[in-house]
Write a protein that holds these residues in place. Structure first.
Motif, PDB file in Angstrom:
ATOM      1  N   GLU A 186       0.821  -0.774  -0.006  1.00 18.72           N
ATOM      2  CA  GLU A 186      -0.007  -0.168   0.020  1.00 18.72           C
ATOM      3  C   GLU A 186       0.979   0.618   0.093  1.00 18.72           C
ATOM      4  OE1 GLU A 186      -2.907   0.514   3.119  1.00 18.72           O
ATOM      5  OE2 GLU A 186      -3.722   2.250   2.107  1.00 18.72           O
ATOM      6  N   ASN A 244      -4.561   5.010  -1.959  1.00 17.18           N
ATOM      7  CA  ASN A 244      -5.878   5.838  -0.738  1.00 17.18           C
ATOM      8  C   ASN A 244      -6.000   6.782  -2.556  1.00 17.18           C
ATOM      9  OD1 ASN A 244      -5.812   4.327   1.645  1.00 17.18           O
ATOM     10  ND2 ASN A 244      -3.663   4.501   0.895  1.00 17.18           N
ATOM     11  N   GLU A 276      -8.293   2.120  -3.411  1.00 17.37           N
ATOM     12  CA  GLU A 276      -8.784   1.851  -1.667  1.00 17.37           C
ATOM     13  C   GLU A 276      -9.172   3.189  -2.207  1.00 17.37           C
ATOM     14  OE1 GLU A 276      -5.914   1.000   1.643  1.00 17.37           O
ATOM     15  OE2 GLU A 276      -4.740  -0.768   0.696  1.00 17.37           O
ATOM     16  N   ASP A 306     -11.126  -0.075   1.745  1.00 19.01           N
ATOM     17  CA  ASP A 306     -10.883   0.895   2.852  1.00 19.01           C
ATOM     18  C   ASP A 306     -11.603   0.669   4.550  1.00 19.01           C
ATOM     19  OD1 ASP A 306      -8.134   0.388   3.966  1.00 19.01           O
ATOM     20  OD2 ASP A 306      -7.398   2.738   3.062  1.00 19.01           O
ATOM     21  N   LYS A 327     -10.967  -4.097   2.885  1.00 16.78           N
ATOM     22  CA  LYS A 327     -10.214  -4.267   4.067  1.00 16.78           C
ATOM     23  C   LYS A 327     -10.462  -4.336   5.692  1.00 16.78           C
ATOM     24  CE  LYS A 327      -6.123  -2.862   3.008  1.00 16.78           C
ATOM     25  NZ  LYS A 327      -4.262  -1.677   2.751  1.00 16.78           N
ATOM     26  N   GLU A 363      -5.786  -5.795   8.254  1.00 17.80           N
ATOM     27  CA  GLU A 363      -4.969  -4.186   8.330  1.00 17.80           C
ATOM     28  C   GLU A 363      -4.860  -4.074   9.177  1.00 17.80           C
ATOM     29  OE1 GLU A 363      -5.918  -0.369   5.798  1.00 17.80           O
ATOM     30  OE2 GLU A 363      -7.181  -0.133   7.915  1.00 17.80           O
TER      31      GLU A 363
END
Ligand code: C2E
Ligand code: MG
Ligand code: MG
Length: 431
Positions: A186, A244, A276, A306, A327, A363
């Motif tokens: 990420e 992101n 994400e 996310d 996630k 995560e």
């Protein structure tokens, strides 16, 4: 709970409780602990008056259940009336309600030192005060409450920093639990400011957003992430890269083609790019985010939800939007080993994702126990400090070599040396 810390006690406190006896007892304890000025109030309304008329205090000890105006209502005013004040919540309610009240207060930006059941004991209150860093200064009682200090940078500095290329990504590896390979990273942006040092995203993203500069930042991050992915591929590392995307950027219909162009220019397939988005990014009235996400999937990119579990996701939204990955937020993942409720949330999120055919990432795995539990619960991949903290992209190949970790794409067959790799890294035989 920590032992009493010899740090300075708060200089002033407000005790809010409708029970005379409890209020008096807490006030006594605070005086014994060295708090010079202790005020009291019967309920939230009186407390508000006290803060408005006599000024803010450094500490508020507040009962939750009170007639007229309860503790939750008072929490809604504390940020405005007593911005530097820390709060201890007191209640005879069960731990679940206390935890929700704490989360609600923290969500409003209030620093909650802790929650105490009744009767309040001196040692417990002392320990909570001892946990706090040295007391912050409070303005004189008649002065207006000081607002939280704004960041020392303004729009023009942010804009100049973007031009100067001061925003750089770190990358954090994601490990597939089935194959024990690193499947991707990420990208997490940091501001390397010559003036302010290295800053994490929560220090500058809100200002960038307010200044309308998020699109520029997103372009920079996408470009860096995609270029890194291409460079790793040239070195034989077969990785995907997650970026992101803030809610505002999902309103831009050009996003899919922008990512496509960047991937083409770098010579990688767009299927290596994971976008994400957070649940709350999809709450907008407009249908554009939905359209953009659908087109990202049509173009072959992965789309990941996310921080799952922290926002307002509905099953309907999960089903309606073509997500490919879920996630699970680290708040639940890192608590799941010790907390049955957190574990329940992880389990149900995983089973939902599995039913919807989504890839799952846990995560925030911080211990080998967290990883072992996620493996046991059937999660596909993990990301967290136990695997690695985020690092400069240039360090990734050496880190992987040092760990003996191979890389692969999700569709590749299991790694035959997986067990060896993991044992070599010291993650423990249970993993
Ligand atoms: P996120 O996307 O959920 O990223 C994960 C965050 O959790 C990262 O914080 C990461 O450093 C942290 N983390 C990972 N593993 C662990 C762990 O085991 N324990 C703990 N305590 N933390 C862990 P970071 O880098 O501070 O980023 C915070 C948030 O900022 C990100 O949350 C994301 O929402 C946002 N962000 C970061 N980079 C970007 C970006 O380029 N664009 C946008 N729009 N948002 C970004
Ligand atoms: Mg993320
Ligand atoms: Mg997250």
């Amino acid at each position: 709970m920590n032992a009493l810390d010899p740090r300075t006690p708060p200089r002033s406190a407000l005790v809010v409780d409708d029970d005379d006896f409890v209020r008096g007892a807490i006030a006594q304890i605070l005086k014994r602990l060295g708090v010079a000025e202790v005020r009291t109030a019967d309920n939230g309304l009186q407390a508000r008056d006290s803060l408005e008329n006599e000024g803010p205090t450094e500490l508020i000890v507040c009962d939750l259940m009170m007639p007229d105006s309860d503790g939750i209502e008072l929490m809604g005013q504390v940020q405005r009336l007593c911005p530097q004040g820390r709060v201890v919540l007191v209640s005879s309610s069960g731990p679940k309600l206390l935890r929700s009240a704490r989360e609600l207060a923290e969500h409003q930006g209030i620093e909650v030192l802790g929650v105490l059941g009744k009767p309040v004991r001196q040692a417990e209150l002392a320990a909570l005060l001892g946990q706090a860093p040295a007391a912050r200064s409070v303005p004189a009682p008649s002065a207006a409450p000081a607002p939280r200090p704004p960041p020392p940078w303004d729009e023009s500095q942010l804009s100049a920093a973007l031009q100067a290329g001061e925003f750089l990504i770190d990358v954090q590896p994601q490990l597939c639990l089935h194959t024990r390979r690193v499947v991707g990273v990420e990208a997490l942006v940091r501001w390397h400011s010559p003036l302010f040092g290295q800053l994490p995203p929560d220090r500058f993203l809100p200002e960038l957003e307010r200044a309308g500069l998020m699109e520029q930042l997103t372009d920079l991050v996408l470009r860096q992430a995609i270029d890194c992915c291409a460079a790793w591929l040239r070195q034989g590392l077969d990785l995907r890269v997650a970026v992101n995307i803030s809610p505002g950027c999902l309103g831009d219909r050009r996003l899919p083609s922008r990512i496509h162009d960047l991937a083409d220019a770098a010579g990688i397939d767009v299927s290596r790019v994971v976008v994400e988005v957070t649940e709350n990014g999809l709450l907008q009235e407009s249908s554009t985010p939905l359209e953009v996400l659908t087109r990202l999937r049509l173009h072959g990119m992965e789309v990941s939800m996310d921080d799952y579990g922290t926002g307002y996701s509905s099953l309907e939204r999960l089903q309606r939007i073509a997500f490919s990955e879920l996630k699970i937020d680290r708040r639940f993942v890192s608590a799941a080993v010790a907390d049955a409720e957190a574990r329940g949330i992880v389990e149900s999120s995983l089973s939902l994702a599995q039913r919807l055919g989504l890839h799952t990432v846990a995560e925030g795995v911080e211990t080998s126990g967290d990883i072992a539990l996620m493996a046991e619960l059937g999660c596909d991949s993990v990301q967290g400090y136990c695997v690695s903290r985020p690092m400069a992209p240039a360090l990734l190949p050496a880190w992987m070599a040092a760990q003996g970790l191979p890389s692969c794409l999700l569709r590749e067959p299991p790694c035959p040396v997986a067990h060896q790799c993991v044992l070599a890294r010291g993650l423990g035989p249970e993993f």
